[in-house]
Write a protein that holds these residues in place. Structure first.
Motif, PDB file in Angstrom:
ATOM      1  N   VAL A   1       0.844  -1.200   0.000  1.00 19.89           N
ATOM      2  CA  VAL A   1       0.000   0.000   0.000  1.00 19.89           C
ATOM      3  C   VAL A   1       0.876   1.246   0.000  1.00 19.89           C
ATOM      4  O   VAL A   1       0.645   2.199  -0.759  1.00 19.89           O
ATOM      5  CB  VAL A   1      -0.933   0.021   1.231  1.00 19.89           C
ATOM      6  N   HIS A   2       1.900   1.250   0.851  1.00 23.34           N
ATOM      7  CA  HIS A   2       2.781   2.416   0.957  1.00 23.34           C
ATOM      8  C   HIS A   2       3.496   2.673  -0.369  1.00 23.34           C
ATOM      9  O   HIS A   2       3.588   3.822  -0.836  1.00 23.34           O
ATOM     10  CB  HIS A   2       3.811   2.198   2.068  1.00 23.34           C
ATOM     11  N   ARG A   3       3.980   1.614  -1.011  1.00 18.66           N
ATOM     12  CA  ARG A   3       4.696   1.768  -2.280  1.00 18.66           C
ATOM     13  C   ARG A   3       3.769   2.336  -3.367  1.00 18.66           C
ATOM     14  O   ARG A   3       4.146   3.259  -4.091  1.00 18.66           O
ATOM     15  CB  ARG A   3       5.249   0.407  -2.723  1.00 18.66           C
ATOM     16  N   LEU A   4       2.569   1.800  -3.449  1.00 15.92           N
ATOM     17  CA  LEU A   4       1.622   2.291  -4.449  1.00 15.92           C
ATOM     18  C   LEU A   4       1.217   3.736  -4.156  1.00 15.92           C
ATOM     19  O   LEU A   4       1.105   4.561  -5.066  1.00 15.92           O
ATOM     20  CB  LEU A   4       0.378   1.399  -4.482  1.00 15.92           C
ATOM     21  N   ALA A   5       0.992   4.035  -2.870  1.00 19.79           N
ATOM     22  CA  ALA A   5       0.573   5.381  -2.487  1.00 19.79           C
ATOM     23  C   ALA A   5       1.639   6.407  -2.838  1.00 19.79           C
ATOM     24  O   ALA A   5       1.335   7.496  -3.340  1.00 19.79           O
ATOM     25  CB  ALA A   5       0.253   5.428  -1.002  1.00 19.79           C
ATOM     26  N   VAL A   6       2.903   6.074  -2.576  1.00 19.88           N
ATOM     27  CA  VAL A   6       4.007   6.987  -2.885  1.00 19.88           C
ATOM     28  C   VAL A   6       4.042   7.271  -4.384  1.00 19.88           C
ATOM     29  O   VAL A   6       4.231   8.418  -4.826  1.00 19.88           O
ATOM     30  CB  VAL A   6       5.346   6.399  -2.406  1.00 19.88           C
TER      31      VAL A   6
END
Length: 275
Positions: A60-65
């Protein structure tokens, strides 16, 4: 080829397929992430997104960034939760603009076809090209055809020129800096000549394609403006050269101009005030 090398090829192909599936899966997950937001829940944290989507927090964090870097998401600095970004608003505005133009133009396009008895089309800009979003074919046996959704060059089509002539200088430069293909013996590809043609389109308010896009066909087009005065599309009338001499084509200037002005007014444009 030996068995060892054959095995290596199979493993490499499997890896390529696997990598492709991974990329597609990431795109699908990113889309699901964007769709998780709603009017009732405008900000969501990583943990909540992880649970809702059934994926790891790190994913989630990677996609959000990535989505933040493209302006599709924003992060609230106080809560560290994410919300939809203004980049999505811009994309949505483009879709709404196109749909409004298509809807508002439709009855006027039918009226223009009745007046001219020729093929009438509506095109919008698509980067350095144009896309036809309405095509009302003439009822005559020999007629112009233009498939909906197909991209065409802007530099050699009447609708494209009607749009180009009123675009910012950098947009025109981007189009003319490309390698311009000679589509027919009459196609003008010299940038200097094309700039003069665009200047003339600006002065007279309409553009003509004299067998430059398709041999045996002529077209005349005029721009459509939105509430801000920006040119967002063009209406064209097209037909075969056997029926449409340049004199016959010029006779369409009146009804064509009336049609594009009526559509522009429906979009909020006020021609008398210039805004």
């Amino acid at each position: 080829m030996g068995s060892d090398s054959m095995d290596a090829v199979v493993r490499r192909r499997a890896k390529d397929v696997s990598g492709g599936k991974t990329r597609l899966s990431s795109v699908a997950t990113a889309i699901r992430l964007l769709k998780a937001f709603s009017g009732d829940e405008t900000e969501i944290g990583v943990s909540a997104l992880s649970q809702r989507l059934g994926i790891a927090k790190s994913t989630v964090h990677r996609l959000a960034v990535t989505l933040v870097s493209e302006g599709l998401l924003e992060q609230n600095p106080e809560t560290e939760r994410y919300r939809l970004g203004v980049g999505l608003f811009g994309l949505g505005a483009l879709v709404r603009q196109r749909m409004n133009l298509s809807t508002e133009a439709r009855p006027f396009l039918f009226g223009l076809r009745e007046q001219t008895n020729e093929t009438v089309l509506l095109a919008i800009p698509s980067q350095t090209e144009i896309m036809t979003i309405h095509n009302l074919e003439s009822r005559q046996a020999i007629r112009m055809r233009s498939d909906i959704g197909v991209l065409q060059p802007a530099y050699c089509t009447a609708p494209g020129r009607a749009i180009m002539a009123f675009q910012p200088a950098e947009v025109v430069d981007d189009i003319l800096d490309q390698s311009l293909r000679q589509r027919t013996p009459k196609t003008v590809t010299d940038p200097a000549r094309l700039r003069k043609i665009l200047d003339q389109v600006q002065r007279q308010g309409y553009a003509i394609d004299d067998e430059e896009s398709e041999a045996g066909m002529r077209c005349i087009a005029a721009p459509v403006r939105d509430a801000s005065g920006r040119v967002v599309g063009a209406v064209g009338v097209a037909g075969p050269v056997q029926r449409l001499s340049l004199k016959a084509l010029s006779a369409f200037v009146g009804p064509l101009s009336e049609t594009t002005e009526a559509i522009s007014v429906r979009l909020g444009y006020h021609p008398r005030s210039g805004f």
